[in-house]
Scaffold this motif. Structure first.
Motif, PDB file in Angstrom:
ATOM      1  N   PRO A 192      32.600  36.166  40.717  1.00 38.65           N
ATOM      2  CA  PRO A 192      32.647  37.262  41.822  1.00 38.65           C
ATOM      3  C   PRO A 192      34.024  36.762  42.474  1.00 38.65           C
ATOM      4  CG  PRO A 192      30.194  36.571  42.004  1.00 38.65           C
ATOM      5  CD  PRO A 192      31.275  35.522  40.993  1.00 38.65           C
ATOM      6  N   ASP A 193      34.492  35.757  42.693  1.00 37.95           N
ATOM      7  CA  ASP A 193      35.808  35.435  43.187  1.00 37.95           C
ATOM      8  C   ASP A 193      37.005  35.985  42.330  1.00 37.95           C
ATOM      9  OD1 ASP A 193      34.711  33.989  45.223  1.00 37.95           O
ATOM     10  OD2 ASP A 193      34.914  32.122  44.468  1.00 37.95           O
ATOM     11  N   LEU A 194      36.774  35.750  40.930  1.00 44.78           N
ATOM     12  CA  LEU A 194      37.805  36.020  40.382  1.00 44.78           C
ATOM     13  C   LEU A 194      38.158  37.534  40.212  1.00 44.78           C
ATOM     14  CD1 LEU A 194      39.889  35.471  38.016  1.00 44.78           C
ATOM     15  CD2 LEU A 194      38.051  35.607  36.067  1.00 44.78           C
ATOM     16  N   ILE A 195      36.894  38.278  40.242  1.00 42.40           N
ATOM     17  CA  ILE A 195      36.919  39.676  40.374  1.00 42.40           C
ATOM     18  C   ILE A 195      37.749  40.123  41.618  1.00 42.40           C
ATOM     19  CG2 ILE A 195      35.504  41.975  40.925  1.00 42.40           C
ATOM     20  CD1 ILE A 195      33.282  40.650  39.272  1.00 42.40           C
ATOM     21  N   ASN A 196      37.383  39.698  42.752  1.00 39.37           N
ATOM     22  CA  ASN A 196      37.877  40.084  44.010  1.00 39.37           C
ATOM     23  C   ASN A 196      39.553  39.694  44.003  1.00 39.37           C
ATOM     24  OD1 ASN A 196      35.806  41.079  45.326  1.00 39.37           O
ATOM     25  ND2 ASN A 196      35.083  39.006  45.950  1.00 39.37           N
ATOM     26  N   GLN A 197      39.877  38.482  43.403  1.00 36.95           N
ATOM     27  CA  GLN A 197      41.280  38.060  43.354  1.00 36.95           C
ATOM     28  C   GLN A 197      42.014  39.007  42.512  1.00 36.95           C
ATOM     29  OE1 GLN A 197      40.995  33.801  41.994  1.00 36.95           O
ATOM     30  NE2 GLN A 197      43.263  33.639  42.182  1.00 36.95           N
ATOM     31  N   VAL A 198      41.563  39.355  41.404  1.00 32.15           N
ATOM     32  CA  VAL A 198      42.396  40.398  40.436  1.00 32.15           C
ATOM     33  C   VAL A 198      42.337  41.796  41.237  1.00 32.15           C
ATOM     34  CG1 VAL A 198      42.148  41.581  38.287  1.00 32.15           C
ATOM     35  CG2 VAL A 198      41.501  39.029  38.452  1.00 32.15           C
ATOM     36  N   ILE A 199      41.328  42.170  41.758  1.00 32.75           N
ATOM     37  CA  ILE A 199      41.466  43.465  42.245  1.00 32.75           C
ATOM     38  C   ILE A 199      42.724  43.433  43.286  1.00 32.75           C
ATOM     39  CG2 ILE A 199      40.122  45.149  44.006  1.00 32.75           C
ATOM     40  CD1 ILE A 199      37.699  44.770  42.251  1.00 32.75           C
ATOM     41  N   GLU A 200      42.587  42.597  44.261  1.00 33.24           N
ATOM     42  CA  GLU A 200      43.536  42.198  45.408  1.00 33.24           C
ATOM     43  C   GLU A 200      44.991  42.272  44.722  1.00 33.24           C
ATOM     44  OE1 GLU A 200      42.869  41.045  48.548  1.00 33.24           O
ATOM     45  OE2 GLU A 200      44.921  40.868  48.974  1.00 33.24           O
ATOM     46  N   GLN A 201      45.100  41.399  43.668  1.00 36.63           N
ATOM     47  CA  GLN A 201      46.543  41.373  43.183  1.00 36.63           C
ATOM     48  C   GLN A 201      46.807  42.730  42.533  1.00 36.63           C
ATOM     49  OE1 GLN A 201      46.713  37.670  40.447  1.00 36.63           O
ATOM     50  NE2 GLN A 201      47.523  39.021  38.911  1.00 36.63           N
ATOM     51  N   GLN A 202      45.641  43.573  42.028  1.00 34.58           N
ATOM     52  CA  GLN A 202      45.996  44.743  41.206  1.00 34.58           C
ATOM     53  C   GLN A 202      46.475  45.750  42.203  1.00 34.58           C
ATOM     54  OE1 GLN A 202      43.030  45.711  38.408  1.00 34.58           O
ATOM     55  NE2 GLN A 202      43.939  44.468  36.731  1.00 34.58           N
ATOM     56  N   PHE A 262      35.633  32.052  27.363  1.00 27.94           N
ATOM     57  CA  PHE A 262      35.473  33.127  27.969  1.00 27.94           C
ATOM     58  C   PHE A 262      36.289  33.157  29.340  1.00 27.94           C
ATOM     59  CE2 PHE A 262      32.920  36.561  30.173  1.00 27.94           C
ATOM     60  CZ  PHE A 262      33.517  37.986  29.536  1.00 27.94           C
ATOM     61  N   GLN A 263      36.057  32.281  29.979  1.00 30.50           N
ATOM     62  CA  GLN A 263      36.731  32.130  31.427  1.00 30.50           C
ATOM     63  C   GLN A 263      38.213  32.045  31.246  1.00 30.50           C
ATOM     64  OE1 GLN A 263      36.512  29.352  35.595  1.00 30.50           O
ATOM     65  NE2 GLN A 263      34.887  29.117  34.106  1.00 30.50           N
ATOM     66  N   ASP A 264      38.547  31.011  30.491  1.00 32.22           N
ATOM     67  CA  ASP A 264      40.153  30.908  30.235  1.00 32.22           C
ATOM     68  C   ASP A 264      40.800  32.416  30.027  1.00 32.22           C
ATOM     69  OD1 ASP A 264      39.445  28.257  30.935  1.00 32.22           O
ATOM     70  OD2 ASP A 264      39.928  27.590  28.482  1.00 32.22           O
ATOM     71  N   HIS A 265      40.071  32.887  28.817  1.00 31.24           N
ATOM     72  CA  HIS A 265      40.780  34.085  28.352  1.00 31.24           C
ATOM     73  C   HIS A 265      40.807  35.239  29.712  1.00 31.24           C
ATOM     74  CE1 HIS A 265      40.903  38.181  26.661  1.00 31.24           C
ATOM     75  NE2 HIS A 265      39.725  38.515  27.258  1.00 31.24           N
ATOM     76  N   LEU A 266      39.750  35.227  30.458  1.00 31.31           N
ATOM     77  CA  LEU A 266      39.887  36.381  31.554  1.00 31.31           C
ATOM     78  C   LEU A 266      40.910  35.856  32.598  1.00 31.31           C
ATOM     79  CD1 LEU A 266      35.848  36.979  32.311  1.00 31.31           C
ATOM     80  CD2 LEU A 266      37.757  38.511  30.757  1.00 31.31           C
ATOM     81  N   ARG A 267      41.114  34.513  32.761  1.00 30.35           N
ATOM     82  CA  ARG A 267      42.057  34.202  33.892  1.00 30.35           C
ATOM     83  C   ARG A 267      43.594  34.199  33.413  1.00 30.35           C
ATOM     84  NH1 ARG A 267      39.889  31.711  38.232  1.00 30.35           N
ATOM     85  NH2 ARG A 267      37.643  30.747  37.789  1.00 30.35           N
ATOM     86  N   ASN A 268      43.542  34.105  32.114  1.00 34.13           N
ATOM     87  CA  ASN A 268      44.973  34.247  31.122  1.00 34.13           C
ATOM     88  C   ASN A 268      45.186  35.641  31.488  1.00 34.13           C
ATOM     89  OD1 ASN A 268      45.589  31.597  30.442  1.00 34.13           O
ATOM     90  ND2 ASN A 268      44.524  31.736  28.418  1.00 34.13           N
ATOM     91  N   ARG A 269      44.327  36.497  31.084  1.00 35.91           N
ATOM     92  CA  ARG A 269      44.724  38.019  30.782  1.00 35.91           C
ATOM     93  C   ARG A 269      44.620  38.659  32.378  1.00 35.91           C
ATOM     94  NH1 ARG A 269      41.617  41.665  26.901  1.00 35.91           N
ATOM     95  NH2 ARG A 269      43.218  40.780  25.600  1.00 35.91           N
ATOM     96  N   TYR A 270      43.938  38.343  33.448  1.00 40.90           N
ATOM     97  CA  TYR A 270      43.847  38.936  34.525  1.00 40.90           C
ATOM     98  C   TYR A 270      44.726  38.317  35.740  1.00 40.90           C
ATOM     99  CZ  TYR A 270      40.722  42.328  32.196  1.00 40.90           C
ATOM    100  OH  TYR A 270      40.244  43.180  31.180  1.00 40.90           O
ATOM    101  N   LEU A 271      45.038  37.096  35.447  1.00 43.15           N
ATOM    102  CA  LEU A 271      45.827  36.497  36.582  1.00 43.15           C
ATOM    103  C   LEU A 271      47.220  36.202  36.655  1.00 43.15           C
ATOM    104  CD1 LEU A 271      43.020  33.595  38.095  1.00 43.15           C
ATOM    105  CD2 LEU A 271      43.700  36.102  39.040  1.00 43.15           C
TER     106      LEU A 271
END
Lengths: 492, 492
Positions: A178-188, A483-492
């Motif tokens: 949930p935190d990652l989602i919020n962070q990415v949306i904020e960033q995008q 999976f977590q690494d992949h998402l962080r690499n791609r989306y952050l």
């Protein structure tokens, strides 16, 4: 030799399954409406006949005899997988199979209109029988396997997995997602994304899709691309039928859908020929199957170098050269845009696991008798608020009535989606140790990538257990960190 | 009640036949080449299973019991037709069924290249086994039916017909046909006919074909039009699949082919619903089936008023307005042009019976042991010279090796084509007593014509014998005079 008799028996079953698969594909992609009644009857007769063959009484004796024969490792796997399917099929009384099938068909059929009408009371009235019969089934399977009812249902889709391991896996994911989602949306929020404006004629989209399938080395001697309302991968390994749906105002959905189904298809096309017709030659599990479609769709399809190659191809084949919406940068943003939404099938890569975890927790408790089916709408609302900040109060159609899976009692299926995403990330991480994946994608020749998948996954069929398969391929069993690494690499 | 058990048993068979029909259609119209092996195995398994159900030992007792029950006329017909199919299926030992099927497949497969290469010795080497096994089959059927071997084979396609009646029918036709052909060719020499010049895109031809199918009241809720190398009508009555082949340099073949297959299709679509799944609800015979396709193709399709309506439609849909080849007069001439040729499937309405009579005389004598299979090329040459003035000496590919029927031992089928043409002419003559057919065609609403066919033929399924069916519909049993009158009216 008993193993030979067993093999021949399952090969015989596979011929009827061939008919079943092709009639199912035809019903979805060709059949006129007036053909439905006779087709349903033919499919019901085939299912009945396959069930009869799958529960043939002589099999038990053959299994015992074969167990005493001197078997190679492959033969042992053949025996193990036949026996596994036989146990899954025989443990449930035929009356229950039929009752669940009838209740499921009726519930699913009515759901198609009830969903549109947001008619929870109407749905609940049919669904209670489906849940009841599914719990009866889960209970019987649980007693036979000495496990919890939900664990028993999981074995239908993910042999070897358990509630305990999923609780850990998904519990951990809930900590960071949930935190990652919020962070990415904020960033995008700062990004501006252009939506390619259609119309894009279906015939042009089809040509584009087939060209991409060629680049993904789909074997057209052993398969086809057609259309259906709900895209799927069907047919048989030597004749794989994938389908898509064209929206002339938006080409991006069909294109990525085709890439996804091509992943399923190449797994089927790559299954071991010498084991055709026996369960050991089939795909390992729903999660491993989804790992291949998601490897194609997420790991390859959304890879910047791949987006680069299809952006120019799409511009050319859709007669949109010079259109700024077709730049690599814009398509990359479009295909990695994160949004919190109600609908699982429309969800992006990042929010998708939240949809799955929510369903997992509910169906687990439902099968284990911890909650009642009437509790589901409220639980859905609470969890949507907690994971994605959205309420589904009184919004059944976009809440607990949105999916087909529960309407016919396929409880235990949902985790496969996120397991697939996790396996896909782990396969990519492992592959990168020996293959320069970025260079391969950029070169346009993906053979090294496909050779790895073929050697490590496709050609193994169900010879190994899922844990063995993943460990041999990647050096470890499922590890969600990739999976977590992949998402962080791609989306952050 | 035994009749109920019998009915349920045949309905069960029909579900597997449904799968067989659809897989066959798919193999011809969709399947990629690499799917062939698994498909062949699935079809063989289905055939084996259907044969097993069709020869189920309990049926004999049920037939006897049902014979003692108090049955309505419809029930008696249901029993009669089930028993007939059972007898046809059980009389031949399974070993012979399998041997003939294998020899037939091998011969047919090799024939596909041998024909192109004019390789009679190669073909003869395979074919002798097919002939041998077919004669064995004919002999066994003859003993069971107390008739000649060829008469016994005829029952597979034209129940109730006999060599005696065909000898009379075809012997009479031979008296007048060759002279008529010569007379018409002589007369047509003065005509100048324009060949419409293509290309005519397949997509336009398909739209034209579908528009004509609509006018012929093909029910698209219960069927489809697709493509295959060899056009056919397949599927099941509630989902009829017809196919055609488009030649972009010549639209006339596909168009008339579609009209022909639509005739087959409407018969299937018009079969009695309440008898779905039992033999009494199926088409009466191959000859009656062909009478419907030829009614559509020859009686309707080449009717001047019909040609008039499609000439303007074709000009419009093929973007050929103003093209003189598309005038009613020219298309009429084109579609009634008579030529003596080697190839049956390319033959016109007038010379077609000569091709059939030749084959009838040869296969009759072959099955009855009057001639040997090595006599066939010479006999073919002699008869072609006698009926059509052409020699096929050393020209096997355009002589006795041109058809698929004999390669797998379908001896007894050929007469159905000309019986169909004769029945079609007789139906048209009878219909004209109560219906103003010319006006109906000119009005564009063919409903009165189709209602007559539905009432008198389609809705009867196999409730009546062929003789009863034809007599109830036309007031007399088969009378070839109507066919001769039709040809003289149209061509002189």
């Amino acid at each position: 030799m008993s193993l030979k008799k067993i093999t021949q028996h399952y090969q015989q079953i596979s011929h009827f399954s061939h008919a079943q698969a092709m009639l199912g594909w035809d019903a979805a992609s060709n059949m006129p409406s007036g053909g439905n009644q006779a087709r349903s009857e033919a499919l019901a007769e085939l299912a009945r006949h396959i069930h009869q063959l799958s529960t043939a009484p002589q099999l038990e004796e053959w299994f015992t005899e074969a167990g005493n024969e001197n078997l190679t490792a492959t033969e042992q796997a053949i025996l193990r997988e036949c026996r596994r399917q036989w146990q899954l099929a025989t443990v449930i009384p035929e009356d229950l199979v039929r009752a669940k099938s009838l209740a499921g068909s009726a519930c699913e059929h009515a759901w198609r209109t009830q969903r549109q009408e947001n008619d929870w009371p109407g749905f609940e009235n049919n669904w209670k029988t489906v849940v009841e019969l599914s719990r009866e089934e889960a209970q019987i399977r649980a007693e036979a396997n000495q496990c919890s009812p939900y664990d028993a249902m999981l074995q239908l889709y993910e042999p070897g997995t358990s509630t305990a391991s999923l609780d850990t896996l998904f519990g951990d994911t809930k900590q960071w997602l949930p935190d990652l989602i919020n962070q990415v949306i904020e960033q995008q929020q700062a990004d501006s994304v252009l939506i390619p404006a259609g119309p894009f004629p279906a015939s042009q989209q089809k040509s584009l899709g087939m060209e991409v399938m060629k680049r993904l080395q789909f074997n057209f001697d052993h398969g086809r691309l057609d259309e259906s309302v709900h895209p799927f991968c069907g047919g048989v390994p030597t004749d794989v039928r994938i389908t898509t749906r064209y929206d002339e105002s938006d080409f991006t959905q069909a294109l990525m859908g085709i890439i996804h189904e091509t992943g399923h298809a190449r797994y089927e096309q790559g299954l071991p020929e010498q084991l055709a017709g026996v369960p050991a030659g089939e795909a390992r599990s729903m999660g491993i199957h989804e790992s291949q479609s998601l490897f194609f769709e997420m790991q390859l399809g959304r890879h910047p170098a791949f987006i680069q190659s299809i952006s120019s191809l799409a511009a050319e084949m859709l007669e949109s050269q010079g259109n700024p919406a077709f730049t690599e940068d814009n398509l990359q943003k479009l295909y990695t845009r994160v949004n919190k939404g109600f609908i699982r099938v429309d969800a992006d890569e990042l929010t998708y696991p939240a949809h799955v975890i929510l369903r997992y927790e509910i169906e687990r408790d439902l099968m284990n008798g911890v909650i009642k089916h009437t509790d589901v709408p409220d639980l859905w609302d609470q969890k949507m608020q907690s994971y994605l900040g959205l309420t589904t109060r009184d919004n059944y159609k976009n809440g607990c009535m949105q999916d087909i899976h529960w309407t016919d009692g396929s409880f235990g299926y949902f985790p496969s989606y996120t397991l697939g995403a996790m396996y896909a990330a782990q396969f990519m991480a492992a592959m990168k140790k020996t293959i320069d994946v970025d260079t391969a994608i950029r070169s346009g020749d993906l053979s090294p990538v496909f050779n790895w998948l073929s050697d490590n996954i496709w050609s193994k069929g169900s010879l190994l257990t899922t844990d063995e398969l993943v460990k041999q391929a990647t050096g470890e069993t499922l590890n969600a960190q990739h999976f977590q690494d992949h998402l962080r690499n791609r989306y952050l």
